[in-house]
Design a protein around this motif. Structure first.
Motif, mmCIF file in Angstrom:
data_model
loop_
_atom_site.group_PDB
_atom_site.id
_atom_site.type_symbol
_atom_site.label_atom_id
_atom_site.label_comp_id
_atom_site.label_asym_id
_atom_site.label_seq_id
_atom_site.Cartn_x
_atom_site.Cartn_y
_atom_site.Cartn_z
ATOM 1 N N ASN A 53 35.463 32.623 46.239
ATOM 2 C CA ASN A 53 34.731 33.974 45.619
ATOM 3 C C ASN A 53 33.528 32.824 45.331
ATOM 4 O O ASN A 53 32.634 33.387 44.574
ATOM 5 N N THR A 54 34.450 32.058 44.057
ATOM 6 C CA THR A 54 33.902 31.726 42.590
ATOM 7 C C THR A 54 32.531 30.862 43.558
ATOM 8 O O THR A 54 31.549 30.567 42.729
ATOM 9 N N GLY A 55 32.998 29.687 44.106
ATOM 10 C CA GLY A 55 32.135 29.495 45.089
ATOM 11 C C GLY A 55 31.056 29.754 45.401
ATOM 12 O O GLY A 55 29.726 29.805 45.455
ATOM 13 N N ILE A 56 31.273 30.886 46.121
ATOM 14 C CA ILE A 56 30.077 31.465 46.566
ATOM 15 C C ILE A 56 29.277 32.314 46.006
ATOM 16 O O ILE A 56 28.080 32.137 45.775
ATOM 17 N N GLY A 57 29.954 32.476 44.566
ATOM 18 C CA GLY A 57 28.695 32.533 42.896
ATOM 19 C C GLY A 57 28.401 31.355 43.152
ATOM 20 O O GLY A 57 26.979 32.046 42.551
ATOM 21 N N LEU A 58 29.102 30.476 42.598
ATOM 22 C CA LEU A 58 28.107 29.081 42.603
ATOM 23 C C LEU A 58 26.883 28.864 43.493
ATOM 24 O O LEU A 58 25.861 28.308 43.137
ATOM 25 N N LEU A 59 27.094 29.662 44.812
ATOM 26 C CA LEU A 59 25.453 28.669 45.016
ATOM 27 C C LEU A 59 23.821 30.003 44.867
ATOM 28 O O LEU A 59 23.228 29.643 45.078
ATOM 29 N N LEU A 291 23.082 43.909 38.749
ATOM 30 C CA LEU A 291 23.167 44.225 40.062
ATOM 31 C C LEU A 291 23.019 42.648 40.860
ATOM 32 O O LEU A 291 23.280 42.419 41.837
ATOM 33 N N SER A 292 22.925 41.542 39.529
ATOM 34 C CA SER A 292 23.266 40.097 40.320
ATOM 35 C C SER A 292 24.397 40.103 41.128
ATOM 36 O O SER A 292 24.802 39.809 41.867
ATOM 37 N N GLY A 293 25.920 40.553 39.714
ATOM 38 C CA GLY A 293 27.172 40.473 40.779
ATOM 39 C C GLY A 293 27.246 41.281 41.797
ATOM 40 O O GLY A 293 28.135 40.895 42.766
ATOM 41 N N VAL A 294 26.920 42.620 41.672
ATOM 42 C CA VAL A 294 27.491 43.488 42.645
ATOM 43 C C VAL A 294 26.291 43.481 44.375
ATOM 44 O O VAL A 294 27.354 42.845 45.230
ATOM 45 N N SER A 295 25.294 42.425 44.371
ATOM 46 C CA SER A 295 23.978 42.239 45.723
ATOM 47 C C SER A 295 24.695 40.475 46.000
ATOM 48 O O SER A 295 25.134 40.702 47.206
ATOM 49 N N ILE A 425 29.093 33.571 39.577
ATOM 50 C CA ILE A 425 30.203 33.141 38.864
ATOM 51 C C ILE A 425 31.373 34.351 38.211
ATOM 52 O O ILE A 425 32.677 33.879 38.477
ATOM 53 N N VAL A 426 30.602 35.226 37.344
ATOM 54 C CA VAL A 426 31.335 36.321 36.738
ATOM 55 C C VAL A 426 32.454 37.036 37.143
ATOM 56 O O VAL A 426 33.481 36.734 37.430
ATOM 57 N N PHE A 427 31.707 37.327 38.873
ATOM 58 C CA PHE A 427 31.518 38.618 39.054
ATOM 59 C C PHE A 427 32.618 37.885 39.991
ATOM 60 O O PHE A 427 34.409 38.984 40.182
ATOM 61 N N GLY A 428 33.036 36.079 40.894
ATOM 62 C CA GLY A 428 34.226 36.435 41.630
ATOM 63 C C GLY A 428 35.148 35.925 41.052
ATOM 64 O O GLY A 428 35.902 36.255 41.093
ATOM 65 N N PHE A 429 34.839 34.797 39.471
ATOM 66 C CA PHE A 429 36.462 35.177 38.765
ATOM 67 C C PHE A 429 36.903 35.582 38.231
ATOM 68 O O PHE A 429 38.013 35.998 38.587
ATOM 69 N N VAL A 430 36.476 36.821 37.496
ATOM 70 C CA VAL A 430 36.907 37.785 37.324
ATOM 71 C C VAL A 430 37.423 38.725 38.693
ATOM 72 O O VAL A 430 39.106 39.157 38.417
ATOM 73 N N SER A 431 37.087 39.144 39.939
ATOM 74 C CA SER A 431 37.591 39.485 40.791
ATOM 75 C C SER A 431 38.817 38.880 41.816
ATOM 76 O O SER A 431 39.538 39.757 41.958
ATOM 77 N N GLU A 432 39.200 37.521 41.038
ATOM 78 C CA GLU A 432 40.134 37.267 41.737
ATOM 79 C C GLU A 432 41.353 37.235 40.798
ATOM 80 O O GLU A 432 42.396 37.127 41.819
ATOM 81 N N HIS A 433 40.625 37.731 39.996
ATOM 82 C CA HIS A 433 42.169 37.474 39.043
ATOM 83 C C HIS A 433 42.202 39.294 38.542
ATOM 84 O O HIS A 433 43.758 40.113 37.756
ATOM 85 N N GLY A 444 40.420 43.540 43.604
ATOM 86 C CA GLY A 444 39.322 42.726 42.725
ATOM 87 C C GLY A 444 38.250 43.121 42.685
ATOM 88 O O GLY A 444 37.330 43.117 41.316
ATOM 89 N N LEU A 445 37.159 42.731 43.999
ATOM 90 C CA LEU A 445 35.728 43.014 43.809
ATOM 91 C C LEU A 445 35.548 44.654 43.353
ATOM 92 O O LEU A 445 34.617 44.825 41.755
#
Length: 488
Positions: A53-59, A291-295, A425-433, A444-445
């Protein structure tokens, strides 16, 4: 009110104005389509390149970061060069970068190609804001902004639907690359759109009726004779209300010279001294972060949380997008109507109330178990949240001299995008934890979406100071227009 094509032309104010609105909607739809595409094919990309998820967030974040780096120079260019040509060329480059993304053979290649996609992000915000200010009079800007901002959400929905289906039928490369062709067509159309004359109290500041009567002249070639200016120079109804109530401008911010020739750093200092502008920057940065994190993870969340197919998940996301579009159209219309009825703070009150109203509905929606119970709540929450954008964007034009529109939007976009770019990136990282004990990423999401609603609550509360500063900032912009016009 007439229906069909005739009714649409009447609401837009004529064919030339409708053409402008459609093209500006399409420009903003590009970035939305890109987000929708990556969200739709996130599962495919995770499998193809072995990323999380963090990698997708980076894209998604690299596009925003590239855009943030370019917004300040783009804002300077917006106030100095032909805006329609600048948009046309940048969209052409965006199409080329889209093709490069579809041809990627490694995650690094894909990441580099997406850096180039940030070009359109950099040029779109300031150019669209400046063009909207010159094409449409103040009294209509909330409503028109509602139409234009719908492009972001429409692009997101279209990107999800088309990309999701293409990914299932032909793989992720077709899903990522399809947008290149419509982008080239849009670039061609933007290059053919005449540049409007820049004005400070000219015909575009007339009443809606007068503006419609003059729209053919204003949408004509740059440099063509302008129709007689029958308007009261200034900011239309917004300025009238400030004057009627004897609102005093901030003396130290009244301009007595044309700011067009001033440097970027002078513009940065001035723009950040406009109190309402600073409030709007903070509030919109917080809202866009959420909005960016959710979308970014909407499709991944819906598919995993409700255990439904990609096609069914797409329908859910499209339903929420429909609520978002309806909210944007309503927010601008309501604020303009309240303004006509004498509520001078309408473009501040409506965004604040809308953002705060969205929080409980989104919280209940992401916390609800059954899909049928969650979707209506999420649609209502999206409706209220999107209602805030058109009036706040119109307010930004109200409080700034027209020859600062490009740079002020560039500065706002730069600061907003820095925070927005961090969200995936933040949403992806937090969701994994925050995943549940069984390692369910979709759980997690869901927790992440609820936790970060605190940011949205802060965004609504951050608008409060503007209730006091907005009238004086409007009076200051109006006084600057009068002073500069008198000295000319």
């Amino acid at each position: 009110m007439k229906g069909g094509w005739a009714g649409l032309l009447q609401r837009a104010g004529g064919a030339a104005r409708l053409r402008v609105i459609v093209l500006l909607i399409s420009v903003l739809a590009l970035s939305g389509a890109d987000t929708g595409t990556i969200s739709s094919v996130s599962v495919n990309l995770e499998r193809a390149f072995g990323v999380s998820n963090t990698g997708i967030g980076l894209l998604l974040s690299v596009v925003l970061l590239t855009g943030a780096a370019g917004t300040l120079p783009a804002g300077v260019l917006t106030d100095k060069v032909n805006r329609t040509r600048m948009l046309g060329y940048s969209i052409g480059l965006w199409a080329a970068a889209t093709v490069a993304s579809a041809l990627a053979t490694s995650f690094t290649w894909l990441l580099v190609a997406r850096v180039l996609l940030g070009i359109v992000t950099a040029t779109a915000g300031s150019s669209v804001a400046s063009l909207t200010g010159d094409y449409f009079p103040p009294a209509e800007r909330g409503r028109v902004w509602g139409w234009i901002l719908s492009g972001e959400v429409l692009g997101l929905a279209v990107g999800m639907v088309i990309s999701g289906n293409l990914a299932q039928a032909f793989g992720w490369r077709a899903a990522v690359g399809w947008a290149a062709l419509p982008s080239l067509l849009l670039a061609w159309a933007m290059l053919r759109l005449p540049e409007p004359r820049r004005s400070a109290g000219g015909p575009f500041y007339a009443s809606a009726a007068a503006a419609r009567g003059a729209q053919e002249a204003n949408c004509g070639p740059a440099g063509s004779p302008a129709p007689p200016d029958s308007s009261v120079k200034g900011l239309g109804r917004v300025g009238e209300l400030a004057e009627q109530r004897h609102v005093r401008p901030y003396p130290d911010l009244v301009l007595h010279f044309d700011p067009a020739g001033r440097s970027l750093w002078w513009a940065v200092r001035y723009v950040l001294r406009v109190r309402t502008n600073l409030v709007i920057i903070v509030a919109t940065a917080l809202a866009y972060f959420y909005l960016s994190g959710v979308s970014s993870f909407a499709m991944l969340y819906v598919q995993g949380h409700y255990r439904i197919s990609q096609s069914a998940a797409t329908l859910v996301v499209v339903a929420v997008c429909a609520g978002t579009v309806a909210g944007g159209l309503s927010g601008g219309k309501v604020s303009d109507r309240l303004l006509r009825r004498g509520m001078g703070n309408a473009r501040v009150v409506v965004p604040m109330a809308a953002v705060l109203a969205s929080v409980p509905f989104l919280a209940l929606g992401f916390s609800s178990g059954p899909l049928l119970a969650a979707v209506p709540l999420l649609v209502i929450g999206a409706f209220f949240l999107s209602s805030a954008n058109p009036p706040s964007d119109a307010a930004r034009l109200d409080i700034m001299h027209p020859h600062l529109w490009g740079r002020s939007e560039g500065i706002r976009s730069f600061l907003r995008t820095l925070l927005q770019a961090a969200a995936p990136i933040v949403f992806g990282f937090v969701s994994e934890h925050l995943a549940d004990a069984n390692g369910g990423g979709e759980q997690g999401l869901g927790y992440t979406f609820v936790v970060f609603l605190a940011v949205l609550l802060l965004a609504g509360l951050a608008i409060l100071p503007a209730l006091r500063t907005y009238p004086r900032d409007v009076a200051t912009a109006d006084a600057s227009i009068h002073a500069i016009t008198a000295a000319a």
